[in-house]
Design an enzyme around this catalytic site. Sequence first.
Site, PDB file in Angstrom:
ATOM      1  N   GLU A 282       0.866  -1.184   0.000  1.00 18.80           N
ATOM      2  CA  GLU A 282       0.000   0.000   0.000  1.00 18.80           C
ATOM      3  C   GLU A 282       0.900   1.230   0.000  1.00 18.80           C
ATOM      4  OE1 GLU A 282      -3.250  -0.167  -0.614  1.00 18.80           O
ATOM      5  OE2 GLU A 282      -2.703  -2.262  -0.878  1.00 18.80           O
ATOM      6  N   CYS A 316      -0.867   9.536   3.611  1.00 22.04           N
ATOM      7  CA  CYS A 316      -0.935   9.075   2.217  1.00 22.04           C
ATOM      8  C   CYS A 316      -2.181   9.621   1.552  1.00 22.04           C
ATOM      9  CB  CYS A 316      -0.910   7.558   2.163  1.00 22.04           C
ATOM     10  SG  CYS A 316      -2.186   6.821   3.171  1.00 22.04           S
TER      11      CYS A 316
HETATM   12  P1  NAP Z   1       9.302   4.097   3.353  1.00 20.47           P
HETATM   13  O1  NAP Z   1      10.506   4.922   3.390  1.00 20.47           O
HETATM   14  O2  NAP Z   1       8.985   3.349   2.121  1.00 20.47           O
HETATM   15  O3  NAP Z   1       9.433   3.078   4.593  1.00 20.47           O
HETATM   16  C1  NAP Z   1       8.400   2.184   4.921  1.00 20.47           C
HETATM   17  C2  NAP Z   1       8.994   0.984   5.617  1.00 20.47           C
HETATM   18  O4  NAP Z   1       9.827   0.277   4.691  1.00 20.47           O
HETATM   19  C3  NAP Z   1       9.887   1.330   6.790  1.00 20.47           C
HETATM   20  O5  NAP Z   1       9.691   0.380   7.813  1.00 20.47           O
HETATM   21  C4  NAP Z   1      11.282   1.215   6.196  1.00 20.47           C
HETATM   22  O6  NAP Z   1      12.280   0.928   7.139  1.00 20.47           O
HETATM   23  C5  NAP Z   1      11.082   0.037   5.278  1.00 20.47           C
HETATM   24  N1  NAP Z   1      12.097  -0.118   4.217  1.00 20.47           N
HETATM   25  C6  NAP Z   1      12.933   0.808   3.695  1.00 20.47           C
HETATM   26  N2  NAP Z   1      13.705   0.253   2.729  1.00 20.47           N
HETATM   27  C7  NAP Z   1      13.335  -1.052   2.651  1.00 20.47           C
HETATM   28  C8  NAP Z   1      13.749  -2.140   1.836  1.00 20.47           C
HETATM   29  N3  NAP Z   1      14.691  -2.020   0.899  1.00 20.47           N
HETATM   30  N4  NAP Z   1      13.144  -3.333   2.011  1.00 20.47           N
HETATM   31  C9  NAP Z   1      12.172  -3.485   2.928  1.00 20.47           C
HETATM   32  N5  NAP Z   1      11.746  -2.491   3.734  1.00 20.47           N
HETATM   33  C10 NAP Z   1      12.312  -1.286   3.590  1.00 20.47           C
HETATM   34  O7  NAP Z   1       7.997   4.961   3.703  1.00 20.47           O
HETATM   35  P2  NAP Z   1       7.755   5.921   4.935  1.00 20.47           P
HETATM   36  O8  NAP Z   1       8.541   7.166   4.758  1.00 20.47           O
HETATM   37  O9  NAP Z   1       7.923   5.162   6.206  1.00 20.47           O
HETATM   38  O10 NAP Z   1       6.203   6.232   4.806  1.00 20.47           O
HETATM   39  C11 NAP Z   1       5.690   7.227   3.978  1.00 20.47           C
HETATM   40  C12 NAP Z   1       5.122   6.634   2.715  1.00 20.47           C
HETATM   41  O11 NAP Z   1       4.127   5.664   3.033  1.00 20.47           O
HETATM   42  C13 NAP Z   1       4.421   7.662   1.859  1.00 20.47           C
HETATM   43  O12 NAP Z   1       4.742   7.435   0.513  1.00 20.47           O
HETATM   44  C14 NAP Z   1       2.947   7.395   2.128  1.00 20.47           C
HETATM   45  O13 NAP Z   1       2.095   7.830   1.106  1.00 20.47           O
HETATM   46  C15 NAP Z   1       2.949   5.909   2.279  1.00 20.47           C
HETATM   47  N6  NAP Z   1       1.770   5.433   3.016  1.00 20.47           N
HETATM   48  C16 NAP Z   1       0.811   4.757   2.329  1.00 20.47           C
HETATM   49  C17 NAP Z   1      -0.329   4.325   2.991  1.00 20.47           C
HETATM   50  C18 NAP Z   1      -1.423   3.588   2.264  1.00 20.47           C
HETATM   51  O14 NAP Z   1      -2.282   3.015   2.921  1.00 20.47           O
HETATM   52  N7  NAP Z   1      -1.433   3.572   0.946  1.00 20.47           N
HETATM   53  C19 NAP Z   1      -0.489   4.592   4.350  1.00 20.47           C
HETATM   54  C20 NAP Z   1       0.541   5.276   5.015  1.00 20.47           C
HETATM   55  C21 NAP Z   1       1.659   5.699   4.342  1.00 20.47           C
HETATM   56  P3  NAP Z   1      13.275   2.097   7.651  1.00 20.47           P
HETATM   57  O15 NAP Z   1      12.380   3.043   8.380  1.00 20.47           O
HETATM   58  O16 NAP Z   1      14.212   1.372   8.520  1.00 20.47           O
HETATM   59  O17 NAP Z   1      13.902   2.697   6.445  1.00 20.47           O
END
Ligand code: NAP
Length: 513
Positions: A282, A316
Amino acid sequence: MKFKNEAFTDFAVPENAARLARALQDARRDFGQGYPAVINGRRHHTRKSIRSLNPSLSKEVVGTATDSNLSLADQALESATRAFQRWRGVPVEERAALLRRMAARLRTQKAELTAWIIYEVGKNWAEADADVAEAIDFLEYYAELAVRPPPALTPVAHEHNRYRYLPLGPVVVIPPWNFPLAILAGMSAAALVTGNTVVLKPSSQSPVIGARFFEAARACGVPEGVMNFLPGSGSAIGDYLVKDRRTRMVAFTGSLSVGLRINALAAQPQKGQRWIKRVIAELGGKNAIVVDESADIERAAAEVAASAFGYQGQKCSACSRVFVHKRIYEAFEDRILAQIRALRIGPSAVRENTMGPVISKAAQLGIQRHIALGEKHGRLLHGGRAILDRDGFYLEPTLIGRLPNSSPLWVEEIFGPVLAIAPVGSLEEGIRRANETAYGLTGAVYTRDPKRLQLAAETFFCGNLYLNRKCTGALVGGHPFGGFNLSGTDSKAGGPEYLLQFSQPQAISARRE
Ligand code: NAP
């Protein structure tokens, strides 16, 4: 269904406000505590740790967490694989009862968890309280869904046919920081109640909330190994967890780039792997609101502002583009500017502050880069600057107009308090512009014309479309949530079919003599 959404706390009631004020003081006394990885019930520390800062006052370390390495990731997957053999056989009623106990416990800890969310990710009082309420909702909603009987089959002569759902196996749960409790709890609960085991890797921006949820789950009786807590850097251990042959499913919520990477890696079978991995991803959004000339301007402006600047635009579902009919454009711009000026910026722990910081220095800089582009190509109507005289990651709420259609600000997710505005000649044009993005998460339309509402329902292509209502604030059960196109895998969290993603259906047909 019996399910009802958890009520939000009314902080106008003095006892409620006093309770949270006390919880904020208590939490502060526990700042700096260490939170270990917990694998099969054993606590693990590493020399290197993750420091979780208070974005409102970045000198404050809210807590530190184990920075898990590949060896711990390996142990966590092994633990989840072994525990699956037991957990898969536990009756679904027992698993659902566990989720209900967890919901009850979170309810008793509401003020405490709200306080930690305020400190760790900078939500204001109401937004943090809503995060806890949503976590409780996910637990109770999935508990109720899980025990629903499977659909009936068409009778076949001389046969007795059954249909049932089986669990999948170890699920790697990877949540973001922006709903540090609700999304983490929702994905974990869905995996557990369907009979899967969990390796939970919280976001490195919010491991303390993750640890506190994990502690609550363990206290409610989640057996050792069934859920394993693995704080660590996604870039260091993410690929390993996703690629490993023992991983049966990845439940991810986060950014587009990481989601696409996970999807690609999970699709490559590893030596000895016996299944096609399931991936829920998501992802982000570039959400728009369209306001036509018949709309209630005051209300539309207030709700656009709430959608765009609530939690500093770090949802998001946040509105980052607004298209307004040219006949009311000027009046609307005046109203939205008034809304923006009324926002009070400052540390989230102070109740009167409506806008807190963004999550990190890196986020602040990234958002400023987008604003600089907007300023270069368009016109800054409000804000645009970082607030540097404070010890946190603050940004002014920003409104940008006169952007050319080719500007990246119309299509790239910014994930901060930045709203682009443009006049349009008709509702149709507004919806066409709204659809001009590869995302498709949320959207809203404000009009008093029922025919145009119908048109919007038919042509506005997004997973969660709201008519005469803001585009944020989805409720579990009432607004199953998730986007189209590059916004995600259509799994609809908090919806009636969500648990199917975590299960595999089996048909058993027996001849009747
Ligand atoms: P992110 O940078 O993609 O990180 C999300 C999670 O993925 C974190 O736990 C991160 O760990 C982990 N991660 C990073 N690199 C990875 C890899 N190579 N393999 C596996 N996991 C990895 O996103 P965010 O900044 O936390 O969240 C913001 C984003 O989430 C925005 O784009 C927002 O729109 C989206 N979002 C979407 C929804 C929905 O329902 N569609 C809801 C909420 C948020 P680390 O923190 O250790 O890097």
